[in-house]
Design a protein around this motif. Structure first.
Motif, PDB file in Angstrom:
ATOM      1  N   ARG A 195       0.603  -1.765   0.510  1.00 17.84           N
ATOM      2  CA  ARG A 195       0.025  -0.149  -0.332  1.00 17.84           C
ATOM      3  C   ARG A 195       0.949   1.148  -0.209  1.00 17.84           C
ATOM      4  NH1 ARG A 195      -2.227   3.623   3.796  1.00 17.84           N
ATOM      5  NH2 ARG A 195      -1.067   2.209   5.538  1.00 17.84           N
ATOM      6  N   ARG A 196       2.231   1.152   0.802  1.00 10.59           N
ATOM      7  CA  ARG A 196       3.081   2.039   0.740  1.00 10.59           C
ATOM      8  C   ARG A 196       3.578   2.436  -0.288  1.00 10.59           C
ATOM      9  NH1 ARG A 196       2.855   6.957   1.867  1.00 10.59           N
ATOM     10  NH2 ARG A 196       1.976   6.220   4.207  1.00 10.59           N
ATOM     11  N   GLN A 197       4.132   1.496  -1.081  1.00 14.04           N
ATOM     12  CA  GLN A 197       4.342   1.920  -2.501  1.00 14.04           C
ATOM     13  C   GLN A 197       3.230   2.177  -3.474  1.00 14.04           C
ATOM     14  OE1 GLN A 197       6.022  -1.977  -3.038  1.00 14.04           O
ATOM     15  NE2 GLN A 197       7.947  -1.403  -2.383  1.00 14.04           N
ATOM     16  N   LEU A 198       2.581   1.975  -3.023  1.00 17.26           N
ATOM     17  CA  LEU A 198       1.288   2.075  -4.149  1.00 17.26           C
ATOM     18  C   LEU A 198       0.641   4.169  -4.330  1.00 17.26           C
ATOM     19  CD1 LEU A 198      -1.612  -0.601  -4.519  1.00 17.26           C
ATOM     20  CD2 LEU A 198       0.108   0.329  -6.530  1.00 17.26           C
ATOM     21  N   LEU A 199       0.888   4.267  -2.979  1.00 21.79           N
ATOM     22  CA  LEU A 199       0.998   5.872  -1.969  1.00 21.79           C
ATOM     23  C   LEU A 199       1.476   6.332  -3.155  1.00 21.79           C
ATOM     24  CD1 LEU A 199      -1.204   5.153   1.247  1.00 21.79           C
ATOM     25  CD2 LEU A 199      -1.822   6.316  -1.092  1.00 21.79           C
TER      26      LEU A 199
ATOM     27  N   GLY B 145       1.387  10.806 -11.477  1.00 25.52           N
ATOM     28  CA  GLY B 145       1.706   9.966 -10.535  1.00 25.52           C
ATOM     29  C   GLY B 145       3.458   9.926 -10.580  1.00 25.52           C
ATOM     30  N   PRO B 146       4.277   9.189  -9.513  1.00 23.67           N
ATOM     31  CA  PRO B 146       5.552   9.742  -9.875  1.00 23.67           C
ATOM     32  C   PRO B 146       5.867   8.793 -10.620  1.00 23.67           C
ATOM     33  CG  PRO B 146       5.378  10.179  -7.743  1.00 23.67           C
ATOM     34  CD  PRO B 146       4.256  10.185  -8.092  1.00 23.67           C
ATOM     35  N   LEU B 147       5.576   7.029 -10.390  1.00 29.52           N
ATOM     36  CA  LEU B 147       6.090   5.547 -11.365  1.00 29.52           C
ATOM     37  C   LEU B 147       5.241   5.694 -12.343  1.00 29.52           C
ATOM     38  CD1 LEU B 147       6.401   3.110 -10.861  1.00 29.52           C
ATOM     39  CD2 LEU B 147       3.960   2.723 -10.878  1.00 29.52           C
ATOM     40  N   ALA B 148       4.386   6.518 -12.736  1.00 27.01           N
ATOM     41  CA  ALA B 148       4.033   6.873 -13.932  1.00 27.01           C
ATOM     42  C   ALA B 148       5.691   7.337 -15.100  1.00 27.01           C
ATOM     43  CB  ALA B 148       2.603   6.948 -15.212  1.00 27.01           C
ATOM     44  N   GLU B 149       5.674   8.589 -14.309  1.00 28.36           N
ATOM     45  CA  GLU B 149       6.221   9.669 -15.023  1.00 28.36           C
ATOM     46  C   GLU B 149       7.855   8.894 -14.907  1.00 28.36           C
ATOM     47  OE1 GLU B 149       8.478  12.379 -17.002  1.00 28.36           O
ATOM     48  OE2 GLU B 149       6.392  12.087 -16.288  1.00 28.36           O
ATOM     49  N   LEU B 150       8.332   8.087 -14.003  1.00 29.41           N
ATOM     50  CA  LEU B 150       9.319   7.103 -14.179  1.00 29.41           C
ATOM     51  C   LEU B 150       9.349   6.406 -15.830  1.00 29.41           C
ATOM     52  CD1 LEU B 150      10.164   6.748 -10.004  1.00 29.41           C
ATOM     53  CD2 LEU B 150      11.799   8.440 -12.115  1.00 29.41           C
TER      54      LEU B 150
ATOM     55  N   GLY C  28       2.639  10.370  -5.061  1.00 29.83           N
ATOM     56  CA  GLY C  28       3.767  10.889  -4.915  1.00 29.83           C
ATOM     57  C   GLY C  28       3.763  12.110  -3.046  1.00 29.83           C
ATOM     58  N   THR C  29       3.982  13.001  -3.586  1.00 27.47           N
ATOM     59  CA  THR C  29       3.720  14.403  -2.274  1.00 27.47           C
ATOM     60  C   THR C  29       2.133  14.051  -2.335  1.00 27.47           C
ATOM     61  OG1 THR C  29       4.177  16.231  -4.279  1.00 27.47           O
ATOM     62  CG2 THR C  29       5.500  15.231  -2.768  1.00 27.47           C
ATOM     63  N   GLU C  30       0.705  14.231  -2.934  1.00 26.19           N
ATOM     64  CA  GLU C  30      -0.269  14.824  -2.734  1.00 26.19           C
ATOM     65  C   GLU C  30      -1.163  13.458  -2.332  1.00 26.19           C
ATOM     66  OE1 GLU C  30      -1.749  15.680  -6.934  1.00 26.19           O
ATOM     67  OE2 GLU C  30      -0.160  17.249  -6.721  1.00 26.19           O
ATOM     68  N   GLN C  31      -0.616  12.977  -1.006  1.00 29.70           N
ATOM     69  CA  GLN C  31      -1.160  11.878  -0.521  1.00 29.70           C
ATOM     70  C   GLN C  31      -2.699  11.746  -0.109  1.00 29.70           C
ATOM     71  OE1 GLN C  31       1.184   8.246   1.153  1.00 29.70           O
ATOM     72  NE2 GLN C  31       1.967   9.841  -1.144  1.00 29.70           N
ATOM     73  N   PRO C  32      -3.195  10.618  -0.445  1.00 34.22           N
ATOM     74  CA  PRO C  32      -4.662  10.720   0.743  1.00 34.22           C
ATOM     75  C   PRO C  32      -4.998  11.089   1.628  1.00 34.22           C
ATOM     76  CG  PRO C  32      -4.284   9.545  -0.360  1.00 34.22           C
ATOM     77  CD  PRO C  32      -2.599   9.789  -0.782  1.00 34.22           C
ATOM     78  N   ALA C  33      -5.711  11.912   2.425  1.00 30.76           N
ATOM     79  CA  ALA C  33      -6.275  11.992   3.197  1.00 30.76           C
ATOM     80  C   ALA C  33      -6.307  10.585   4.279  1.00 30.76           C
ATOM     81  CB  ALA C  33      -6.888  12.727   3.933  1.00 30.76           C
ATOM     82  N   THR C  34      -6.996   9.393   3.406  1.00 28.12           N
ATOM     83  CA  THR C  34      -7.466   8.373   3.768  1.00 28.12           C
ATOM     84  C   THR C  34      -7.530   7.027   3.055  1.00 28.12           C
ATOM     85  OG1 THR C  34      -9.926   8.944   1.945  1.00 28.12           O
ATOM     86  CG2 THR C  34     -10.133   9.535   3.902  1.00 28.12           C
TER      87      THR C  34
END
Length: 352
Positions: free
Chosen positions: A139-143, A239-244, A148-154
């Protein structure tokens, strides 16, 4: 970006044992902290190895190292640190496989029927799972990879996975495409066909064909691989993953184009190679290795003035867009053309 001189270069004695292990892990998509944990060394030691690998192989960045790891046969698609064994219980999907395409806007099909993976952020979650090559993604890797830096509140990850399971369900059986285990989420092994996996497999086979001195087979395999692209990889996904991954897959596509052009040159198909390199140069005007290969091909065809014009055009774009001067490699190609050094140009443009 790999230079034309480094494409397909064997590792030989350039790297030590641990540096080869680090390059293998980079090619499998691991981060420095994951490599450090796998090898049992400090993370700064891994960073030092990465810097030495790039210097020893003449590579510009991590994306080029990933491409090189596939090209030299060090990484075999579908195998390595990111590939997990069957999960407890061995989930399987009944019915037709889902096909997932990431080499363009994300698309999914089942039995020829288009599926709807949802809005871009939800598609980015699916992309993260599809590109993990069977490895569970936490879950952390997906977040981190999708938000990225725009982490959801929930905790939205389970919600998105639930929606994807519904959107991607095939047949009338109870099985879902995405399973959850102690290490995170992953696509059920064997349940999906991902075009990126096929691309990487064809790229590795093309590299083997070049090393076997079979340019006709290399052209065929590169053509099959390049036909998989439907535009910019993962177009529009956040997201960072898609950009990389966009950077990595775009660079792999350029490398395949270079390899096909070089193989066509080996076969004496100068016009086809020149046309391909011209198109690549237009699409990637800041890519100096492509510009150098195009200059060499034009010069071989007796078009020295056009070759020098490519240098001038590239020099201006580098100055205007990046504020940098041409690299030593590109300047060297320019000087060889001015001197009429055809033998030197052959060595510079050799991608095999």
């Amino acid at each position: 970006m790999p230079t034309t001189a480094t494409i397909g270069r064997p590792l030989g004695a350039a790297l030590g044992r641990q540096e080869r292990e680090v390059l293998h892990s980079i090619g499998c998509g691991l981060r420095d902290d994951e490599i450090a944990a796998a090898l049992g060394v400090p993370e700064d030691t891994v960073a030092g190895h990465v810097a030495r690998i790039l210097a020893a192989l003449g590579l510009r960045d991590r994306s080029a190292a990933i491409v090189h790891a596939f090209d030299c046969g060090l990484v075999v698609p579908g195998r390595g640190p990111r590939t997990a064994g069957p999960a407890p219980g061995g989930g399987r999907v009944a019915g037709p496989k889902v096909r997932i395409s990431a080499l363009g806007p994300l698309r999914a099909w089942a039995d020829g029927r288009p599926l709807k993976p949802g809005h871009p952020r939800q598609q980015a979650v699916l992309a993260a799972l599809a590109l993990s090559a069977g490895r569970a993604v936490s879950r952390r890797q997906l977040l981190d990879g999708v938000w990225g830096t725009e982490q959801p509140a929930t905790n939205v990850v389970p919600v998105y996975v639930y929606r994807l399971r519904k959107a991607l369900r095939v047949g009338d059986g109870p099985h879902a495409l995405i399973e959850h285990g102690p290490y995170g989420y992953r696509l059920v092994p064997g349940a999906a066909e991902v075009d990126v996996a096929r691309l990487e497999r064809l790229a590795a086979e093309a590299g083997a064909a070049v090393r076997a001195d079979d340019p006709a087979e290399a052209v065929r395999l590169c053509s099959q691989a390049l036909d998989l692209f439907r535009g910019e990889p993962l177009a529009g996904l956040p997201g960072p993953l898609a950009e990389l991954e966009r950077v990595r897959l775009t660079e792999l596509g350029i490398s395949l184009g270079q390899r096909r052009a070089q193989s066509r040159l080996r076969l004496g198909r100068l016009a086809e190679a020149t046309a391909e390199l011209s198109a690549l140069s237009v699409a990637h005007p800041l890519h100096e290795p492509v510009a150098a290969m195009l200059m060499g091909a034009l010069s071989r065809g007796g078009r020295q003035a056009d070759a020098l014009a490519v240098f001038d055009r590239t020099r201006r774009r580098l100055a205007d867009d990046l504020g940098v001067s041409p690299s030593r490699m590109l300047r060297g190609t320019y000087e060889m053309i001015r001197r009429g050094d055809e033998a030197g140009l052959g060595r510079t443009g050799n991608a095999s």
